[in-house]
Enzyme design. Structure first.
Site, PDB file in Angstrom:
ATOM      1  N   SER A 171      -4.969  -3.706  -3.631  1.00 52.29           N
ATOM      2  CA  SER A 171      -4.508  -3.429  -4.986  1.00 52.29           C
ATOM      3  C   SER A 171      -5.535  -3.940  -5.973  1.00 52.29           C
ATOM      4  CB  SER A 171      -3.163  -4.101  -5.253  1.00 52.29           C
ATOM      5  OG  SER A 171      -2.781  -3.957  -6.610  1.00 52.29           O
TER       6      SER A 171
ATOM      7  N   TYR B 175       2.047 -11.329  -5.353  1.00 56.89           N
ATOM      8  CA  TYR B 175       1.490 -10.028  -4.990  1.00 56.89           C
ATOM      9  C   TYR B 175      -0.033 -10.051  -5.121  1.00 56.89           C
ATOM     10  CZ  TYR B 175       0.943  -4.961  -4.768  1.00 56.89           C
ATOM     11  OH  TYR B 175       0.575  -3.694  -4.404  1.00 56.89           O
TER      12      TYR B 175
END
Length: 267
Positions: A129, A142
């Protein structure tokens, strides 16, 4: 010869889009789901897999090897989102996120590498990501799990290159998927010191996902990587400003970059 592709998390979102695109372009695609029997109308074969379970990983890899004879490409796509003030996220949820986003991909790589080494060729694509390149407010876990996978890819790539096995990362920005519905978000606690600002950030994150890019962009990018003889270490796919934010982090002083992020997130 058609390449045999194994995609973790192939029942929805980016994984589904990638699987369908690769299948359409002549690849032999196996996707995975924790409960494939509940998924109707998949355009490629779905196998049972829970990346948090080592026995499930071994069984999935063996099923593909038995049926197809080899695995040319592993795409570590399975992952879950998580949001919340770090102070208020239950430790159990933090561990679960790392089990899925980091230790799961590690287990998949450990299981598939002996086969790829024996073949003297293979490609592992880790879907990370853009959030993994920076610490984002209320998305600390995350960012950390995806950032760790980025660094593991850099290390493993050097370890496996002599065997003809390449490892690479593809870091997406915001894409229009159903990840928001599957994300764990710490509840907004009434009276919490973070109540107002966290609710604001939660709304913003959900809006970004809902208004994200078409996952077909990820599918096209991954197909190009598979066709590349010597893939690069890092790829980024997403809106220009999301990718440019990584460049800014490299060139700006830390405190300036932090202020820029805080302004963006209205903190």
């Amino acid at each position: 010869m058609s390449k045999v592709i194994l995609i973790t998390g192939g029942s929805s979102g980016i994984g589904k889009a990638v699987g369908e695109y690769l299948q359409k372009n002549g690849c032999i695609v196996y996707g995975t789901s924790r409960n494939p029997e509940h998924i109707l109308g998949s355009k490629f074969k779905l196998l049972a897999l829970d990346v948090r379970d080592s026995a499930s990983i071994q069984q999935c890899i063996q099923n593909v090897i038995t049926e197809a004879g080899r695995i040319d490409v592993l795409i570590n796509n399975a992952g879950v989102g998580i949001t919340g003030p770090l102070e208020e996220i239950p430790l159990m949820e933090i561990k679960n996120n790392f089990d899925t986003n980091l230790f799961g991909p590690i287990g998949m790589m450990q299981a598939v590498l002996p086969h790829m080494r024996a073949q003297r060729q293979g490609l592992i694509i880790n879907v990370t990501s853009i959030a993994g390149y920076m610490g984002l407010p209320f998305r600390s876990i995350y960012s950390a799990s995806k950032g760790a996978l980025e660094l593991i890819t850099e290390s493993l790539r050097m370890e496996t290159k002599a065997f003809g096995v390449y490892i690479t990362n593809v870091a997406p920005g915001d894409f229009a998927t159903d990840i928001a519905s599957r994300r764990f978000h710490a509840p907004v606690i009434q009276g919490s010191a973070y109540q107002e600002v966290y609710q604001q950030q939660l709304d913003m994150v959900n809006a970004h996902v809902a208004g994200g890019s078409n996952p077909i962009q990820m599918a096209e990018a991954i197909y190009k990587i598979i066709q590349t003889p010597r893939p690069k270490i890092h790829y980024k796919v997403g809106a220009f400003m999301q990718k440019f934010s990584i460049v800014l982090k490299r060139i700006l002083p830390d405190t300036v970059y932090e202020k820029m992020l805080m302004n963006h997130y209205k903190l």
